[in-house]
Design a protein around this motif. Sequence first.
Motif, PDB file in Angstrom:
ATOM      1  N   UNK A 112       0.866  -1.186   0.000  1.00 46.30           N
ATOM      2  CA  UNK A 112       0.000   0.000   0.000  1.00 46.30           C
ATOM      3  C   UNK A 112       0.901   1.234   0.000  1.00 46.30           C
ATOM      4  N   UNK A 113       0.628   2.165  -0.915  1.00 48.13           N
ATOM      5  CA  UNK A 113       1.410   3.408  -0.938  1.00 48.13           C
ATOM      6  C   UNK A 113       0.495   4.614  -1.069  1.00 48.13           C
ATOM      7  N   UNK A 114       0.824   5.641  -0.328  1.00 45.83           N
ATOM      8  CA  UNK A 114       0.138   6.925  -0.455  1.00 45.83           C
ATOM      9  C   UNK A 114       1.030   7.879  -1.218  1.00 45.83           C
ATOM     10  N   UNK A 115       0.472   8.512  -2.237  1.00 41.29           N
ATOM     11  CA  UNK A 115       1.216   9.525  -2.983  1.00 41.29           C
ATOM     12  C   UNK A 115       0.702  10.866  -2.474  1.00 41.29           C
ATOM     13  N   UNK A 116       1.476  11.492  -1.608  1.00 38.11           N
ATOM     14  CA  UNK A 116       1.010  12.693  -0.909  1.00 38.11           C
ATOM     15  C   UNK A 116       1.263  13.932  -1.761  1.00 38.11           C
ATOM     16  N   UNK A 117       0.174  14.545  -2.213  1.00 33.65           N
ATOM     17  CA  UNK A 117       0.278  15.714  -3.087  1.00 33.65           C
ATOM     18  C   UNK A 117       0.002  17.002  -2.326  1.00 33.65           C
ATOM     19  N   UNK A 118       0.764  18.023  -2.642  1.00 27.42           N
ATOM     20  CA  UNK A 118       0.391  19.393  -2.285  1.00 27.42           C
ATOM     21  C   UNK A 118      -0.518  19.903  -3.392  1.00 27.42           C
ATOM     22  N   UNK A 119      -0.566  21.216  -3.633  1.00 25.94           N
ATOM     23  CA  UNK A 119      -1.415  21.710  -4.720  1.00 25.94           C
ATOM     24  C   UNK A 119      -0.964  21.222  -6.089  1.00 25.94           C
ATOM     25  N   UNK A 120      -1.927  20.791  -6.900  1.00 30.38           N
ATOM     26  CA  UNK A 120      -1.646  20.286  -8.243  1.00 30.38           C
ATOM     27  C   UNK A 120      -2.593  20.983  -9.215  1.00 30.38           C
ATOM     28  N   UNK A 121      -2.082  21.349 -10.387  1.00 26.86           N
ATOM     29  CA  UNK A 121      -2.919  21.971 -11.427  1.00 26.86           C
ATOM     30  C   UNK A 121      -3.831  20.939 -12.071  1.00 26.86           C
ATOM     31  N   UNK A 122      -5.070  20.905 -11.623  1.00 29.39           N
ATOM     32  CA  UNK A 122      -6.064  19.960 -12.157  1.00 29.39           C
ATOM     33  C   UNK A 122      -7.408  20.673 -12.161  1.00 29.39           C
ATOM     34  N   UNK A 147       5.331   2.533  -8.573  1.00 30.19           N
ATOM     35  CA  UNK A 147       4.937   1.359  -9.348  1.00 30.19           C
ATOM     36  C   UNK A 147       6.160   0.520  -9.731  1.00 30.19           C
ATOM     37  N   UNK A 148       7.253   1.208 -10.039  1.00 26.88           N
ATOM     38  CA  UNK A 148       8.438   0.495 -10.524  1.00 26.88           C
ATOM     39  C   UNK A 148       9.350  -0.008  -9.413  1.00 26.88           C
ATOM     40  N   UNK A 149       9.167   0.496  -8.204  1.00 27.67           N
ATOM     41  CA  UNK A 149      10.043   0.066  -7.113  1.00 27.67           C
ATOM     42  C   UNK A 149       9.727  -1.375  -6.706  1.00 27.67           C
ATOM     43  N   UNK A 150      10.753  -2.197  -6.526  1.00 26.74           N
ATOM     44  CA  UNK A 150      10.497  -3.571  -6.080  1.00 26.74           C
ATOM     45  C   UNK A 150       9.949  -3.608  -4.649  1.00 26.74           C
ATOM     46  N   UNK A 151      10.318  -2.620  -3.850  1.00 23.12           N
ATOM     47  CA  UNK A 151       9.735  -2.574  -2.502  1.00 23.12           C
ATOM     48  C   UNK A 151       9.275  -1.146  -2.217  1.00 23.12           C
ATOM     49  N   UNK A 152       8.068  -0.841  -2.668  1.00 23.40           N
ATOM     50  CA  UNK A 152       7.580   0.542  -2.561  1.00 23.40           C
ATOM     51  C   UNK A 152       7.453   1.012  -1.111  1.00 23.40           C
ATOM     52  N   UNK A 153       7.638   2.311  -0.944  1.00 25.90           N
ATOM     53  CA  UNK A 153       7.478   2.911   0.373  1.00 25.90           C
ATOM     54  C   UNK A 153       5.995   3.058   0.688  1.00 25.90           C
ATOM     55  N   UNK A 154       5.707   3.309   1.947  1.00 26.22           N
ATOM     56  CA  UNK A 154       4.307   3.566   2.303  1.00 26.22           C
ATOM     57  C   UNK A 154       3.904   4.977   1.890  1.00 26.22           C
ATOM     58  N   UNK A 155       4.836   5.952   2.074  1.00 27.18           N
ATOM     59  CA  UNK A 155       4.493   7.343   1.706  1.00 27.18           C
ATOM     60  C   UNK A 155       5.497   7.925   0.733  1.00 27.18           C
TER      61      UNK A 155
END
Length: 289
Positions: free
Chosen positions: A178-188, A244-252
């Motif tokens: 499980x990984x969280x991709x923590x975003x600040x402000x993003x242009x969307x 996605x590409x990391x063999x052992x992804x971080x949680x955050x």
Amino acid sequence: DKKVVLITGCSSGIGLSLAVRLASDPNKTFKVYATMRNLAKKERLLESVKGLHKDTLDILQMDVTDRQSILDARDRVVEKRVDILVCNAGVGLMGPLELQSLDTMRQILEVNLFGTIQTIQAFLPEMKAQGQGRILVTGSTGGLHGLPFNEVYCASKFAIEGACESLAVLLQHFNIHVSLIECGPVNTDFLVNLQKVELGDTSLEQLDTHTLGLYEKYLQHCDSVFQNAAQDTEDIVKVFLDAIQSPSPLFRYFTSGVVPPLTQLKITQPDGSQCIRSMSKIIFSSEEK
Ligand code: NAD
């Protein structure tokens, strides 16, 4: 074999960019199921992939607040498995708390919290049976520290942190990351799609003038942050790819590349006073006592 990826909230923003990037991967590594609540909005995605990716992209209807639509989408995955689930759909809510109706607040939690959780629920048994999987969730710095006039949005994103962290502990035993991709402000389209109390709204007439003044300041701050410091979706997509590409992804993962200073303050000063004072200074500077 291609990695099967299913993404929620792909009609705009981060979900759309991620779907486009993965479906256009030069090595054709991924089969992407880009899902969206309203298929009438699929043109933008189709234009962005330029119709070249029939074998790497499928678009499915999925409303994360509708359990049946989640199960229907899941059943339409021809590979009968999802290797990478991306829970991205989300909405914002901005305004003085006294003016928020319970219905509106519930809607935010329905999408951001229960929508994410019930999407994960639907794919979990299959991932456990496979003995592998990735669950990526679009997190927010608003899930790591509080933001005035965003109480319910932050509550929903804090809740996601708790749910994901709890799951991560268990799912290690199933080789599911499980990984969280923590975003600040993003242009969307986030600022367009969010539910917001606008300055001209009559509901503001009931509000005390002090809060109103602070809300005006907050909105100015918010505008300037989005104008000056927002990241582009491509930057966010790169971080998703890292995970996605990391063999052992971080949680955050922090899309800014560093632990945001206020999050750092929360860790080093757990009593909270410095974090709260700093946030107030950043947003309301001249009001600071
Ligand atoms: P966006 O509004 O462009 O995209 C959000 C997508 O979620 C939209 O396509 C919307 O249609 C979809 N969605 C809303 N309700 C849904 C539902 N019930 N079922 C399925 N899809 C639904 O904004 P974005 O910035 O790309 O947002 C993506 C995620 O990023 C959200 O979870 C948001 O909270 C998070 N986020 C955004 C920012 C930012 O500044 N843009 C910052 C931090 C976190």
